[in-house]
Design an enzyme around this catalytic site. Structure first.
Site, PDB file in Angstrom:
ATOM      1  CG  ASP A 103       2.923  -9.546  10.749  1.00  0.00           C
ATOM      2  OD1 ASP A 103       3.367  -8.451  11.135  1.00  0.00           O
ATOM      3  OD2 ASP A 103       2.887  -9.864   9.550  1.00  0.00           O
TER       4      ASP A 103
ATOM      5  CG  ASN B  21       3.709 -15.143  -1.129  1.00  0.00           C
ATOM      6  OD1 ASN B  21       3.395 -14.102  -0.557  1.00  0.00           O
ATOM      7  ND2 ASN B  21       4.097 -16.224  -0.487  1.00  0.00           N
TER       8      ASN B  21
ATOM      9  CG  HIS C 117       2.745 -12.604   2.461  1.00  0.00           C
ATOM     10  ND1 HIS C 117       3.941 -12.973   1.888  1.00  0.00           N
ATOM     11  CD2 HIS C 117       3.047 -11.652   3.371  1.00  0.00           C
ATOM     12  CE1 HIS C 117       4.916 -12.274   2.429  1.00  0.00           C
ATOM     13  NE2 HIS C 117       4.413 -11.448   3.327  1.00  0.00           N
TER      14      HIS C 117
ATOM     15  CD  GLU D 192       3.742 -16.934   3.532  1.00  0.00           C
ATOM     16  OE1 GLU D 192       3.515 -16.510   2.376  1.00  0.00           O
ATOM     17  OE2 GLU D 192       4.847 -16.789   4.085  1.00  0.00           O
TER      18      GLU D 192
HETATM   19  C1  GLP Z   1       6.349  -9.203   5.670  1.00  0.00           C
HETATM   20  C2  GLP Z   1       5.260  -8.614   6.559  1.00  0.00           C
HETATM   21  C3  GLP Z   1       4.146  -7.993   5.742  1.00  0.00           C
HETATM   22  C4  GLP Z   1       4.721  -7.098   4.674  1.00  0.00           C
HETATM   23  C5  GLP Z   1       5.589  -7.887   3.731  1.00  0.00           C
HETATM   24  C6  GLP Z   1       6.218  -7.045   2.639  1.00  0.00           C
HETATM   25  O1  GLP Z   1       6.095 -10.499   5.287  1.00  0.00           O
HETATM   26  N1  GLP Z   1       4.712  -9.586   7.459  1.00  0.00           N
HETATM   27  O2  GLP Z   1       3.281  -7.290   6.611  1.00  0.00           O
HETATM   28  O3  GLP Z   1       3.689  -6.470   3.963  1.00  0.00           O
HETATM   29  O4  GLP Z   1       6.633  -8.464   4.487  1.00  0.00           O
HETATM   30  O5  GLP Z   1       7.395  -6.462   3.107  1.00  0.00           O
HETATM   31  P1  GLP Z   1       8.092  -5.195   2.467  1.00  0.00           P
HETATM   32  O6  GLP Z   1       7.226  -4.034   2.788  1.00  0.00           O
HETATM   33  O7  GLP Z   1       9.427  -5.089   3.155  1.00  0.00           O
HETATM   34  O8  GLP Z   1       8.206  -5.450   1.022  1.00  0.00           O
END
Ligand code: GLP
Length: 233
Positions: free
Chosen positions: A62, A128, A130, A135
């Site tokens: 993304d 959540n 995702h 989402e």
């Molecule tokens: C973002 C990214 C995800 C990631 C998530 C969790 O939303 N788009 O790919 O898994 O955050 O982030 P973190 O690893 O910093 O907890």
């Protein structure tokens, strides 16, 4: 789903690196990559390793809408800093968050994924549940698409920005069907703030309200969790 429980992030990142290495040696050519804090130590392991990625392709999950590749908050910049500068790939792909025609950009990205089937997809998970930026409520059949980020994701990701208002409100994300097309998926989750999402992903109903629950139906998923994130499973 194979579950590997580890003590902490350091141990989990080493376990993830070993799996990655075991896939690359016999010929994995395309890696699906994630951003966020979760894969940082895995990327450090990769940077410090002898592995050569110069014949491999990477496809990221993304990118924020409106941030260019040289913006320090963009995922393109994150990947360059944390992996690509030290370990060049033959070709690296991320969605272009500054594309004038975002619909065209999502279609272009799907063509890239179709041309380079992902051998191993690295994933983190949001609080959540995702994955990527899919989402709750995102269709399981979704391919690359434009996403309106939820307030909870904007708040969670604001820690990387100076002000919460600076967090982009939209992103381009690979869809759930795109992620499911990977031959193998390696999801990492560390810390207590991920425990509810992990438990819902593993034990919850397979429902679009829990995006990561779709992984229950994938034939080749490995989940690496530390004690805190795995508290509910
Ligand atoms: C973002 C990214 C995800 C990631 C998530 C969790 O939303 N788009 O790919 O898994 O955050 O982030 P973190 O690893 O910093 O907890």
């Amino acid at each position: 789903m194979r579950i590997i429980k580890v003590k902490n992030k350091a141990e989990g990142s080493k376990a993830a690196f070993k799996i990655l290495q075991e896939e690359i040696e016999p010929g994995a050519k395309t890696l699906g990559l994630a951003t966020g804090s979760t894969p940082l130590e895995l990327y450090k392991e990769m940077r410090e390793s002898d592995l050569d990625f110069s014949d491999m392709v990477s496809i990221n999950l993304d990118e924020y809408v409106g941030l260019s590749a040289d913006d320090k908050q963009s995922y393109a910049y994150f990947m360059k800093q944390n992996l690509f500068a030290a370990k060049p790939f033959k070709k690296t792909y991320l969605p272009n968050g500054c594309a004038v025609d975002l619909a065209k950009e999502t279609a272009r990205y799907d063509q890239i994924i179709a041309k380079h089937p992902i051998d191993l997809q690295i994933l983190g998970i949001g609080r959540n549940a995702h994955i990527g930026f899919n989402e709750p409520g995102t269709a399981f059949s979704s391919q690359t698409h434009l996403v309106d980020l939820t307030p909870s994701t904007i708040t969670a990701n604001s820690r990387f920005f100076e002000k919460a208002e600076d967090v982009p409100k939209q992103a381009i994300s690979m869809g759930l069907a795109s992620i499911m097309s990977a031959k193998m998926i390696l999801l990492l989750a560390f810390g207590e703030e991920k425990a509810d999402a992990v438990s819902a992903m593993v034990h919850g109903p397979v429902t679009e309200e829990i995006p990561a629950s779709i992984l229950q139906t994938h034939p080749n998923v490995i989940l690496i969790v530390d004690e805190k994130a795995g508290a509910g499973i």
